[in-house]
Motif scaffolding. Structure first.
Motif, mmCIF file in Angstrom:
data_model
loop_
_atom_site.group_PDB
_atom_site.id
_atom_site.type_symbol
_atom_site.label_atom_id
_atom_site.label_comp_id
_atom_site.label_asym_id
_atom_site.label_seq_id
_atom_site.Cartn_x
_atom_site.Cartn_y
_atom_site.Cartn_z
ATOM 1 N N UNK A 169 7.331 4.475 -7.797
ATOM 2 C CA UNK A 169 6.292 4.337 -8.831
ATOM 3 C C UNK A 169 5.123 5.276 -8.575
ATOM 4 N N UNK A 170 4.625 5.834 -9.678
ATOM 5 C CA UNK A 170 3.289 6.437 -9.635
ATOM 6 C C UNK A 170 2.376 5.300 -10.062
ATOM 7 N N UNK A 171 1.483 4.863 -9.132
ATOM 8 C CA UNK A 171 0.684 3.674 -9.484
ATOM 9 C C UNK A 171 -0.713 4.094 -9.903
ATOM 10 N N UNK A 172 -1.259 3.344 -10.838
ATOM 11 C CA UNK A 172 -2.655 3.602 -11.254
ATOM 12 C C UNK A 172 -3.199 2.306 -11.824
ATOM 13 N N UNK A 209 9.216 -4.771 -5.166
ATOM 14 C CA UNK A 209 7.827 -4.640 -4.707
ATOM 15 C C UNK A 209 7.634 -5.530 -3.486
ATOM 16 N N UNK A 210 6.601 -5.213 -2.713
ATOM 17 C CA UNK A 210 6.369 -5.911 -1.443
ATOM 18 C C UNK A 210 5.284 -6.968 -1.621
ATOM 19 N N UNK A 217 0.157 -0.344 -2.673
ATOM 20 C CA UNK A 217 -0.255 0.950 -2.087
ATOM 21 C C UNK A 217 0.480 1.131 -0.767
ATOM 22 N N UNK A 218 0.144 2.191 -0.070
ATOM 23 C CA UNK A 218 0.730 2.424 1.263
ATOM 24 C C UNK A 218 2.123 2.998 1.158
ATOM 25 N N UNK A 219 2.393 3.995 2.011
ATOM 26 C CA UNK A 219 3.671 4.728 1.921
ATOM 27 C C UNK A 219 4.868 3.787 2.085
ATOM 28 N N UNK A 220 4.797 2.916 3.080
ATOM 29 C CA UNK A 220 6.017 2.135 3.387
ATOM 30 C C UNK A 220 6.255 1.013 2.397
ATOM 31 N N UNK A 259 -4.943 -5.278 -13.741
ATOM 32 C CA UNK A 259 -3.588 -4.864 -14.125
ATOM 33 C C UNK A 259 -3.271 -3.543 -13.453
ATOM 34 N N UNK A 260 -2.111 -3.419 -12.948
ATOM 35 C CA UNK A 260 -1.712 -2.147 -12.334
ATOM 36 C C UNK A 260 -0.603 -1.532 -13.162
ATOM 37 N N UNK A 261 -0.748 -0.255 -13.394
ATOM 38 C CA UNK A 261 0.269 0.451 -14.185
ATOM 39 C C UNK A 261 1.211 1.164 -13.227
ATOM 40 N N UNK A 262 2.521 1.022 -13.461
ATOM 41 C CA UNK A 262 3.526 1.702 -12.635
ATOM 42 C C UNK A 262 4.327 2.617 -13.551
#
Lengths: 217, 116
Positions: A84-87, A117-118, A194-197, A93-96
């Motif tokens: 996902x490109x997250x914003x 998702x984690x 967020x976060x790479x992993x 609300x989060x857009x993916x």
């Protein structure tokens, strides 16, 4: 570039220069792989993926058991992981955004898609997470279908939500946008985006040319 | 099947490994590190047509046909050195949207060769 002084062992004609033969074979290997992957040229990577995100996702990629031959009907199957490109679309609300342009270009059809998702919760606690997922229609910006999910979480880890036909249709058009709306006490801080992993991703099964399948009887 | 060694002229399997690093593809192909693009090469004189075929009986049947038709000059022509066993190539790679794709390409690796 045939060499007069030596003979081809197989056909008796003049042998091809070894270096030239190697070039021909490497070129043949490239063309053969690109053709089988339905690519006109090798991809140039637009957005690098971190090793941590790749490792986390590959542990969840469940292809057919090793050694299983592809589908009996001979169509090649693919498994895709789209990160996902997250914003933030607004405060809660989060857009993916997910991109599938290659699939549409090569006439493939996404058969089944799920969001991974984690979720992070304090140790030795449990939490009921209410999540609303909105799928943006690719035609107009109004949000279209919304699905509501209730997750009972008893430990931190990855969660999978199967996406419905609207999301699948958006993937088949090359671009899927989801709005993630965690609802309820503490839900927001539990969903890690967020976060790479812990980068959320969509995992999809794709079939080549699925639309015009001819069923053999 | 038989692997080509030294000056072998008979039908055999020539191993040829393409290391993706050598062709600059290791950045977009995650796994494997290369592709065994083996190929079949060599001669198939008529007395070995059908060998090492799919089963000895196939070879015997072909030989009997040749004897029966004194095949030396038959219009049907000789036999060719072709793959008799192949396996898929499993690839894990990035597409142009940096998605990770996993697929098995059927019949990409020649495991054995024989005379048709």
């Amino acid at each position: 570039i045939p060499r007069a002084d030596s003979q081809c062992l197989a056909c008796g004609g003049p042998a091809v220069d070894v270096e030239r033969q190697r070039e021909l074979l490497l070129d043949l290997a490239k063309r053969s792989i690109l053709e089988k992957l339905r690519l006109s040229q090798r991809p140039t990577l637009s957005r690098p993926v971190s090793r941590a995100a790749l490792r986390a996702a590959l542990q969840r990629l469940h292809g057919p058991p090793q050694g299983m031959l592809p589908e009996a009907d001979g169509e090649q199957e693919y498994e895709i992981i789209s990160f996902a490109d997250t914003g933030l679309s607004d405060i809660n609300q989060t857009r993916l955004d997910f991109h599938f342009s290659d699939r549409t270009a090569s006439g493939m059809e996404i058969q089944q898609a799920s969001l991974m998702f984690f979720v992070q919760i304090p140790p030795n606690t449990t939490q009921t997470l209410k999540l609303k997922i909105l799928v943006l229609s690719s035609r107009d910006t109004n949000l279209t279908s919304a699905t509501q999910h209730l997750l009972d979480v008893d430990a931190s880890g990855w969660h999978q939500l199967f996406l419905g036909p609207e999301a699948q249709a958006a993937c088949n058009q090359g671009h899927l946008t989801l709005e993630l709306v965690p609802e309820g006490q503490g839900a927001w801080s539990s969903v890690i985006l967020g976060g790479a992993a812990h980068r959320p991703f969509v995992s999809a099964k794709v079939k080549a040319g699925g639309k015009h399948r001819v069923h053999r009887r | 099947g038989i692997n080509c060694q030294g000056g072998s002229r008979m039908c055999c399997r020539q191993e040829f490994f393409v290391d993706f690093r050598d062709i600059g593809w290791h950045d977009w192909i995650i796994q494997p590190e290369g592709y065994a693009m083996n190929f079949c090469t060599g001669q198939c004189p008529l007395h070995v047509a059908g060998m090492p075929g799919i089963a000895a009986s196939f070879h015997t049947a072909v030989l009997n046909l040749l004897k029966a038709n004194t095949a030396a000059g038959t219009a049907g022509g000789g036999s060719c050195c072709v793959p008799t066993a192949r396996r898929p190539l499993s690839l894990l790679y990035y597409d142009r949207d940096s998605n990770v794709v996993k697929t098995d390409i059927p019949d990409m690796v020649v495991e054995a060769c024989g005379c048709s």
